[in-house]
Design a protein around this motif. Structure first.
Motif, PDB file in Angstrom:
ATOM      1  N   VAL A  42      55.151  41.633  40.017  1.00  0.00           N
ATOM      2  CA  VAL A  42      55.120  43.096  40.085  1.00  0.00           C
ATOM      3  C   VAL A  42      53.661  43.565  40.184  1.00  0.00           C
ATOM      4  O   VAL A  42      52.839  43.241  39.340  1.00  0.00           O
ATOM      5  N   GLY A  43      53.371  44.297  41.223  1.00  0.00           N
ATOM      6  CA  GLY A  43      51.995  44.737  41.468  1.00  0.00           C
ATOM      7  C   GLY A  43      51.196  43.793  42.330  1.00  0.00           C
ATOM      8  O   GLY A  43      50.072  44.117  42.723  1.00  0.00           O
ATOM      9  N   GLY A  44      51.764  42.625  42.635  1.00  0.00           N
ATOM     10  CA  GLY A  44      51.102  41.656  43.498  1.00  0.00           C
ATOM     11  C   GLY A  44      49.807  41.122  42.901  1.00  0.00           C
ATOM     12  O   GLY A  44      49.462  41.380  41.748  1.00  0.00           O
ATOM     13  N   LEU A  45      49.096  40.364  43.707  1.00  0.00           N
ATOM     14  CA  LEU A  45      47.810  39.828  43.252  1.00  0.00           C
ATOM     15  C   LEU A  45      46.785  40.941  43.040  1.00  0.00           C
ATOM     16  O   LEU A  45      45.851  40.778  42.242  1.00  0.00           O
ATOM     17  N   ALA A  46      46.956  42.059  43.724  1.00  0.00           N
ATOM     18  CA  ALA A  46      46.061  43.194  43.470  1.00  0.00           C
ATOM     19  C   ALA A  46      46.206  43.663  42.029  1.00  0.00           C
ATOM     20  O   ALA A  46      45.224  44.013  41.365  1.00  0.00           O
ATOM     21  N   GLY A  47      47.448  43.653  41.510  1.00  0.00           N
ATOM     22  CA  GLY A  47      47.675  44.005  40.119  1.00  0.00           C
ATOM     23  C   GLY A  47      47.018  43.029  39.172  1.00  0.00           C
ATOM     24  O   GLY A  47      46.437  43.430  38.148  1.00  0.00           O
ATOM     25  N   ARG A  48      47.102  41.744  39.495  1.00  0.00           N
ATOM     26  CA  ARG A  48      46.446  40.744  38.655  1.00  0.00           C
ATOM     27  C   ARG A  48      44.945  40.944  38.646  1.00  0.00           C
ATOM     28  O   ARG A  48      44.291  40.840  37.590  1.00  0.00           O
ATOM     29  N   ASP A  80      37.923  35.106  36.744  1.00  0.00           N
ATOM     30  CA  ASP A  80      38.353  36.169  37.653  1.00  0.00           C
ATOM     31  C   ASP A  80      39.212  35.574  38.765  1.00  0.00           C
ATOM     32  O   ASP A  80      39.054  35.857  39.946  1.00  0.00           O
ATOM     33  N   ARG A  81      40.161  34.760  38.353  1.00  0.00           N
ATOM     34  CA  ARG A  81      41.012  34.030  39.284  1.00  0.00           C
ATOM     35  C   ARG A  81      41.800  34.975  40.193  1.00  0.00           C
ATOM     36  O   ARG A  81      42.017  34.682  41.367  1.00  0.00           O
ATOM     37  N   GLY A  82      42.266  36.088  39.647  1.00  0.00           N
ATOM     38  CA  GLY A  82      43.089  36.995  40.429  1.00  0.00           C
ATOM     39  C   GLY A  82      42.385  37.515  41.658  1.00  0.00           C
ATOM     40  O   GLY A  82      42.962  37.556  42.753  1.00  0.00           O
ATOM     41  N   ALA A  83      41.145  37.942  41.514  1.00  0.00           N
ATOM     42  CA  ALA A  83      40.391  38.468  42.654  1.00  0.00           C
ATOM     43  C   ALA A  83      40.175  37.391  43.706  1.00  0.00           C
ATOM     44  O   ALA A  83      40.264  37.651  44.917  1.00  0.00           O
ATOM     45  N   PHE A  84      39.910  36.156  43.246  1.00  0.00           N
ATOM     46  CA  PHE A  84      39.739  35.047  44.184  1.00  0.00           C
ATOM     47  C   PHE A  84      41.013  34.805  44.986  1.00  0.00           C
ATOM     48  O   PHE A  84      40.993  34.690  46.205  1.00  0.00           O
ATOM     49  N   LEU A  85      42.163  34.717  44.281  1.00  0.00           N
ATOM     50  CA  LEU A  85      43.425  34.434  44.958  1.00  0.00           C
ATOM     51  C   LEU A  85      43.820  35.574  45.890  1.00  0.00           C
ATOM     52  O   LEU A  85      44.394  35.332  46.963  1.00  0.00           O
TER      53      LEU A  85
END
Length: 421
Positions: A89-95, A261-266
């Motif tokens: 929910v919110g996708g990787l942008a949310g993460r 900051d794994r989310g921004a990388f992915l």
């Protein structure tokens, strides 16, 4: 047999398909996603023949189940035998937002642990509950296998509607036990593992009547031979007397983990795949190579799909399997109530997954489990005061003022949290 994957446009779906190729268990694979473009991109990957050099299971050909895709949830669910819930929910942008907000407040942002995990849970629980309601209505005969993080929390939310027909899985305990067995040079061991998802400890490795864990803890070379031994170090593991799940790194070494900051990388990496700029296999290898990269043994990948396939085969064919799963406690751990979802060894057959007896957790672990489960319950409550308490009581959020600022900032950044206002 009809298998439905919710979150069918997700990057890891081809791994599920790869595990099914040549297996023969599943005749029909249905992909569902709310994002039609992502769904089409993954469907395109699945429609290609295996790349040269791809590993196909011995004794099989490259044929796989019929594949279809839809954005209609009820259409996907009708006639389902198994449902894999792998939504984000919110996708990787949310993460990425979860991490950015947490880091700006000087606290951990990891997606299942601490502030990031609470934010992710608050976004996901309402959607997971609605999915569970639709499954119960449209496909009451289906078994739901929950991949969605935070896995224990989400499984507990879904269990309110599906009971024991929802089972949560994670590859971390499976991988830990496999690596420990390899370090000890043993097969067919019985693993005494207990806790919550991403919050568990290996307390014993039993071969016949002998517990081999003390031997492993005394052997520096053996401990250095696998990821968790290097991650935590032999001195700390001997002090604990158990081997923690890798995610305990965020609790034991919080200061060192703050920059994650794994989310921004992915988000940036996978967007290149979905835009058609790079192929799936190249993206997958880069993803695996950068996960906890300082401690990884290999690029063998997550393993969720293999655990899920073992679980599905045991239920469908009534073939007994022993797996570490997320199920309702039923008195297995005295530290939490019977309805709490815990992560413990289970026996699986056509009747589902039944938790097995485990050793009582040591005091330091039991206390942490009780605290985190209480925070899960606050997230499940789904009100602003409960969410504030969840942030403020979490051991990785060190200030109640910070807790309020975190919650209010997440409310501003995530439209999915409007229900808390």
């Amino acid at each position: 047999m009809r298998l439905v994957v919710l979150g069918g446009g997700g990057f890891r779906v081809p791994l599920v398909h790869r595990a099914l190729v040549g297996d023969g268990l599943v005749d029909e694979l249905v992909l569902h996603d709310v994002d039609a473009a992502r769904l089409a991109r993954v469907r395109e990957v699945l429609g290609r023949p295996p790349a040269p050099g791809s590993i196909v299971p011995r004794g099989t050909d490259s044929s796989g189940p019929r594949v279809s895709a839809t954005t209609d949830l009820d259409e996907a669910l009708r006639g389902a035998d198994f449902v894999f819930s792998a939504i984000r929910v919110g996708g990787l942008a949310g993460r990425a937002i979860d991490e950015q907000v947490a880091h700006a407040h000087g606290v951990l942002g990891q997606e299942t642990v601490g502030a990031g995990g609470i934010a992710y849970g608050l976004r996901t629980v309402p959607v997971a509950r609605e999915i569970a309601r639709r499954v119960a209505e449209v496909a009451p005969q289906a078994w739901v296998v929950n991949f969605t993080n935070p896995a224990g929390l989400v499984t507990e939310a879904m269990a309110a509607h599906l009971g024991d027909r929802v089972i949560g899985i994670c590859d971390s305990p499976y991988g830990l036990c496999r690596r420990v067995a390899r370090a000890l040079g043993v097969e067919d061991a019985r693993f005494d593992y207990a806790g919550l998802n991403h919050l568990g400890w290996l307390q014993g490795v039993h071969v016949e009547r002998e517990d081999l864990l003390p031997r492993l803890l005394a052997d520096d070379d053996a401990l250095r031979s696998f990821e968790e031994g290097r991650l935590f170090g032999s001195e700390w593991l001997r002090a604990l007397g158990v081997i923690p799940n890798e995610y305990l790194h965020y609790y034991y070494d919080t200061r060192d983990a703050l920059g994650d900051d794994r989310g921004a990388f992915l988000l940036a990496q996978q967007q290149r795949f979905y835009n058609g700029e790079v192929d799936w296999e190249t993206t997958r290898l880069e993803r695996e190579a950068t996960y906890m990269k300082q401690e990884r043994d290999s690029l063998e990948g997550g393993g969720y799909e293999h655990v899920a396939l073992m679980l599905m085969r045991a239920i469908a064919n009534d073939e007994r399997a022993d797996l570490i799963l997320n199920v309702r406690n039923r008195g297995t751990l005295s530290t939490v109530d019977s309805e709490a979802v815990v992560e413990v060894p289970c026996t699986v057959d056509q009747g589902g997954a039944r938790p097995n007896a485990v050793s009582p957790l040591p005091g330091h672990a039991a206390g942490l489990v009780q605290t985190v489960k209480a925070i899960d319950r606050l997230v499940l409550e789904g009100t602003y005061p409960a969410a504030l308490a969840a942030f403020g009581l979490h051991p990785l959020v060190d200030s109640t003022k910070t807790a309020k600022s975190l919650l209010d900032t997440y409310l501003d950044r995530h439209p999915e949290l409007a229900y808390l206002r």
